[in-house]
Design a protein around this motif. Sequence first.
Motif, PDB file in Angstrom:
ATOM      1  N   ALA A 420      62.716  52.430  39.309  1.00 44.41           N
ATOM      2  CA  ALA A 420      62.534  51.284  38.421  1.00 44.41           C
ATOM      3  C   ALA A 420      62.048  50.090  39.234  1.00 44.41           C
ATOM      4  O   ALA A 420      62.237  50.036  40.455  1.00 44.41           O
ATOM      5  CB  ALA A 420      63.844  50.947  37.709  1.00 44.41           C
ATOM      6  N   VAL A 421      61.419  49.157  38.548  1.00 45.36           N
ATOM      7  CA  VAL A 421      60.906  47.942  39.184  1.00 45.36           C
ATOM      8  C   VAL A 421      61.967  46.852  39.116  1.00 45.36           C
ATOM      9  O   VAL A 421      62.608  46.661  38.080  1.00 45.36           O
ATOM     10  CB  VAL A 421      59.619  47.462  38.481  1.00 45.36           C
ATOM     11  CG1 VAL A 421      59.075  46.198  39.145  1.00 45.36           C
ATOM     12  CG2 VAL A 421      58.571  48.565  38.481  1.00 45.36           C
ATOM     13  N   ASP A 422      62.157  46.157  40.222  1.00 49.36           N
ATOM     14  CA  ASP A 422      63.076  45.019  40.251  1.00 49.36           C
ATOM     15  C   ASP A 422      62.287  43.757  39.899  1.00 49.36           C
ATOM     16  O   ASP A 422      61.506  43.269  40.710  1.00 49.36           O
ATOM     17  CB  ASP A 422      63.709  44.903  41.646  1.00 49.36           C
ATOM     18  CG  ASP A 422      64.695  43.744  41.738  1.00 49.36           C
ATOM     19  OD1 ASP A 422      64.901  43.055  40.714  1.00 49.36           O
ATOM     20  OD2 ASP A 422      65.256  43.531  42.830  1.00 49.36           O
ATOM     21  N   PHE A 423      62.479  43.253  38.679  1.00 45.40           N
ATOM     22  CA  PHE A 423      61.725  42.092  38.206  1.00 45.40           C
ATOM     23  C   PHE A 423      62.473  40.773  38.429  1.00 45.40           C
ATOM     24  O   PHE A 423      62.108  39.759  37.825  1.00 45.40           O
ATOM     25  CB  PHE A 423      61.418  42.239  36.710  1.00 45.40           C
ATOM     26  CG  PHE A 423      60.231  43.134  36.410  1.00 45.40           C
ATOM     27  CD1 PHE A 423      58.941  42.689  36.630  1.00 45.40           C
ATOM     28  CD2 PHE A 423      60.422  44.405  35.911  1.00 45.40           C
ATOM     29  CE1 PHE A 423      57.847  43.499  36.350  1.00 45.40           C
ATOM     30  CE2 PHE A 423      59.350  45.225  35.618  1.00 45.40           C
ATOM     31  CZ  PHE A 423      58.053  44.774  35.843  1.00 45.40           C
ATOM     32  N   THR A 424      63.485  40.773  39.296  1.00 47.25           N
ATOM     33  CA  THR A 424      64.258  39.554  39.531  1.00 47.25           C
ATOM     34  C   THR A 424      63.334  38.405  39.933  1.00 47.25           C
ATOM     35  O   THR A 424      62.594  38.489  40.920  1.00 47.25           O
ATOM     36  CB  THR A 424      65.304  39.775  40.640  1.00 47.25           C
ATOM     37  OG1 THR A 424      66.141  40.874  40.270  1.00 47.25           O
ATOM     38  CG2 THR A 424      66.136  38.520  40.836  1.00 47.25           C
ATOM     39  N   GLY A 425      63.353  37.327  39.158  1.00 45.82           N
ATOM     40  CA  GLY A 425      62.490  36.178  39.420  1.00 45.82           C
ATOM     41  C   GLY A 425      61.106  36.306  38.813  1.00 45.82           C
ATOM     42  O   GLY A 425      60.333  35.351  38.805  1.00 45.82           O
ATOM     43  N   LEU A 426      60.779  37.514  38.304  1.00 45.10           N
ATOM     44  CA  LEU A 426      59.456  37.757  37.714  1.00 45.10           C
ATOM     45  C   LEU A 426      59.610  38.393  36.330  1.00 45.10           C
ATOM     46  O   LEU A 426      58.756  39.173  35.890  1.00 45.10           O
ATOM     47  CB  LEU A 426      58.635  38.682  38.628  1.00 45.10           C
ATOM     48  CG  LEU A 426      58.365  38.176  40.051  1.00 45.10           C
ATOM     49  CD1 LEU A 426      57.804  39.296  40.915  1.00 45.10           C
ATOM     50  CD2 LEU A 426      57.395  36.988  40.021  1.00 45.10           C
ATOM     51  N   ARG A 428      59.196  37.533  33.367  1.00 45.65           N
ATOM     52  CA  ARG A 428      58.200  37.349  32.309  1.00 45.65           C
ATOM     53  C   ARG A 428      57.039  38.337  32.419  1.00 45.65           C
ATOM     54  O   ARG A 428      56.270  38.514  31.476  1.00 45.65           O
ATOM     55  CB  ARG A 428      57.665  35.913  32.322  1.00 45.65           C
ATOM     56  CG  ARG A 428      56.838  35.537  33.536  1.00 45.65           C
ATOM     57  CD  ARG A 428      56.425  34.078  33.467  1.00 45.65           C
ATOM     58  NE  ARG A 428      55.588  33.664  34.586  1.00 45.65           N
ATOM     59  CZ  ARG A 428      54.284  33.846  34.635  1.00 45.65           C
ATOM     60  NH1 ARG A 428      53.655  34.434  33.634  1.00 45.65           N
ATOM     61  NH2 ARG A 428      53.590  33.434  35.683  1.00 45.65           N
ATOM     62  N   LEU A 429      56.921  38.993  33.582  1.00 52.11           N
ATOM     63  CA  LEU A 429      55.859  39.982  33.745  1.00 52.11           C
ATOM     64  C   LEU A 429      56.215  41.326  33.118  1.00 52.11           C
ATOM     65  O   LEU A 429      55.345  42.156  32.863  1.00 52.11           O
ATOM     66  CB  LEU A 429      55.549  40.194  35.233  1.00 52.11           C
ATOM     67  CG  LEU A 429      54.957  39.014  36.008  1.00 52.11           C
ATOM     68  CD1 LEU A 429      54.839  39.370  37.486  1.00 52.11           C
ATOM     69  CD2 LEU A 429      53.589  38.637  35.440  1.00 52.11           C
ATOM     70  N   ASN A 430      57.509  41.555  32.892  1.00 48.19           N
ATOM     71  CA  ASN A 430      57.976  42.832  32.354  1.00 48.19           C
ATOM     72  C   ASN A 430      57.442  43.042  30.938  1.00 48.19           C
ATOM     73  O   ASN A 430      57.626  42.191  30.058  1.00 48.19           O
ATOM     74  CB  ASN A 430      59.507  42.850  32.342  1.00 48.19           C
ATOM     75  CG  ASN A 430      60.082  44.228  32.069  1.00 48.19           C
ATOM     76  OD1 ASN A 430      59.442  45.069  31.452  1.00 48.19           O
ATOM     77  ND2 ASN A 430      61.299  44.445  32.529  1.00 48.19           N
ATOM     78  N   ASN A 431      56.771  44.157  30.724  1.00 48.31           N
ATOM     79  CA  ASN A 431      56.199  44.429  29.398  1.00 48.31           C
ATOM     80  C   ASN A 431      57.218  44.992  28.417  1.00 48.31           C
ATOM     81  O   ASN A 431      56.865  45.429  27.321  1.00 48.31           O
ATOM     82  CB  ASN A 431      55.013  45.382  29.508  1.00 48.31           C
ATOM     83  CG  ASN A 431      55.373  46.734  30.116  1.00 48.31           C
ATOM     84  OD1 ASN A 431      56.547  47.056  30.303  1.00 48.31           O
ATOM     85  ND2 ASN A 431      54.356  47.516  30.456  1.00 48.31           N
TER      86      ASN A 431
END
Length: 652
Positions: A420-426, A428-431
């Motif tokens: 899985a991708v760690d979107f911490t701090g990002l 809003r990029l998660n679709n």
Amino acid sequence: MSAIPENVQAKPVTFRRFKDGDHQPLAWQQEIFDADHSHKCPTYVQSTPPCQGSCPSGEDIRGYLNIVRGIEKPPAGVPWQEYAWRRLTEANPLPSVMGRVCPAPCESGCNRNEVEDFVGINSVEHFLGEWAIEHKLAFPAPRERTGKTVAVIGGGPAGLSVAYQLARKGHSVTIFDEREHLGGMMRYGIPGFRTPREVLDAEIQRILDLGVQTRMNCRIGTAVTLEQLKADYDAVFLGLGAQAGRALPVDGAEAPNCVTATAFLKAFNDGRMRHVGKRVVVVGGGDTSIDVATVARRLGHIEHAHESDRPEHVIAGQTAHDVAALSARQGAEVTLTSVFTVDKMQANKHEIEQALAEGIAIRGGLSPVGVVRDATGRATALRVAQCEAKFVGGRLEIKTVAGTEEDIAADLIVSAIGQAVDFTGLERLNNGKGGITADRNYQVQGQPGMFVGGDVVRPHLLTTAIGQGAIAADGIDRHLRGEAIDKRPKIDVHGFDLMRKMVEKGLPTARIEAPLHGTDQNVGAIHNYENRSDRYVIPSTELFLGHFQYTPRNRRKVLTLSKEEALDNFEERMLPLLEAQAQAEAKRCMSCGQCFECDNCVVYCPQTAVFKVPKAKSTTGRYVDTDYSKCIGCHICKDVCPTGYIQMGLGE
């Protein structure tokens, strides 16, 4: 005809174009006869071979194999090894790494499988990568600097690929990575006995030597905001990777000794974890699960381990193992389970064979249904049930069989069921699906100047990330130059460029966009030459397979370890081919879709209409011509063309 070894069963002859008793003519659209001649004449069609069509990084495989085998000659003063390596690295800057770890979908697609066995493409790539490191080859510096700047987030295969391609185009690139060293999953996922660190470092350094800058230990979204990067750079590439593992979706998986494969491998590759529990159970079925299992076999366990020695403490980053205790290690019992049967597991078949030889128990057709825990909360066993698994509409469906549950004892359970991708701090990029949505140029939807590639798009192969990085680099380059970002070709690969070859030899060129009448008189082109590489993959049915003799594959030497030998053995297992072996293997390539100068068409033409191009005017792919004043369109040249390069097109 070469003799077939006694221990190899010969395949029935299936490659005859015409069989005894055939009397039906071809379809009239193919014949178009008029009395004693036809309006179909030889057309020289360059197509994409299935190896390239199957290569996620789009390497010009046929091109560099033809160089290795000696058909395509390098410019004066350039060794063939270097010329082949430079052709290869136009698409992939990490051939020595990929030559070791890529599962080689190109080989599965190879048309040679219809004769006896695929061409060992991966092994030739391995040889060229090693030769380049040994001879300290470097990438040429760009001819000019554009003054444009690009921020690349993530130093894994996608980020390194896009940085390499953009640096070659003259742009200034800075890679931001949250870890201490570049490499991503190549360094922190794949163990060193599969990817020697000195090899990885050498190929990464070659990219950095193009002028690529780095900022390590810097996480975007926390240390630096994405908005800052967009303000400071002309374009941004997101190669975040998917380095967060997925926990088992069953009750009890929160036990401290239930860990993810990514955390397990990182602890090992960081050098912090030196041993595991006595009984290790790995859940997966892909290449990552094999890596975990083989690492566990090598690490072994300590019989009388203290509480602080438990591997989960190391994996969680709370401690590190004492090197002094290593002498007391014993072999671990490692079991790998998969929802698929062993023959349908997604892992590389060669790696599965090696794991079995090392004493790893692989059990297919089992689905985890729970984790058994003791009074302290630690896992003591993985509960599994027999199951049937299949993909329906692109989604995996698993049906367990009631009443078949059993417990597999475990001191450590490792989940290798995905990343899985760690979107911490990002965030809003998660679709919303755990990734980032992009178009075919890998430009982020609704974000001009922002591009993406690698596992953050969809977790897949390392070579897939490299290919996406190259495509994104083209889009970024066009964006920086203010040009429209064109639609990508249907078959998106690095193909052989006949015009470049003619320029290299000093021949006049005149691009012919389609087969035209009279072009046989033009010195700047092959008459009726057409390049269909961007839209057509040539199948084996278009080749004259009867030309090819049985030739066994030249195999790399692989060190197969027993259960006892695997303990504490971190030496590399796969050795490169010798030079003569690499050349012999390249000669097995059938050069699908491009002339490889066999002379069949010249020898078998009854009208002597097909002739060799004079040496001073010939190049690879421009070896024969046809005198249309003699040609009667009998199709014999097409029928005997081994590579399918000669097709019959309308002519006069």
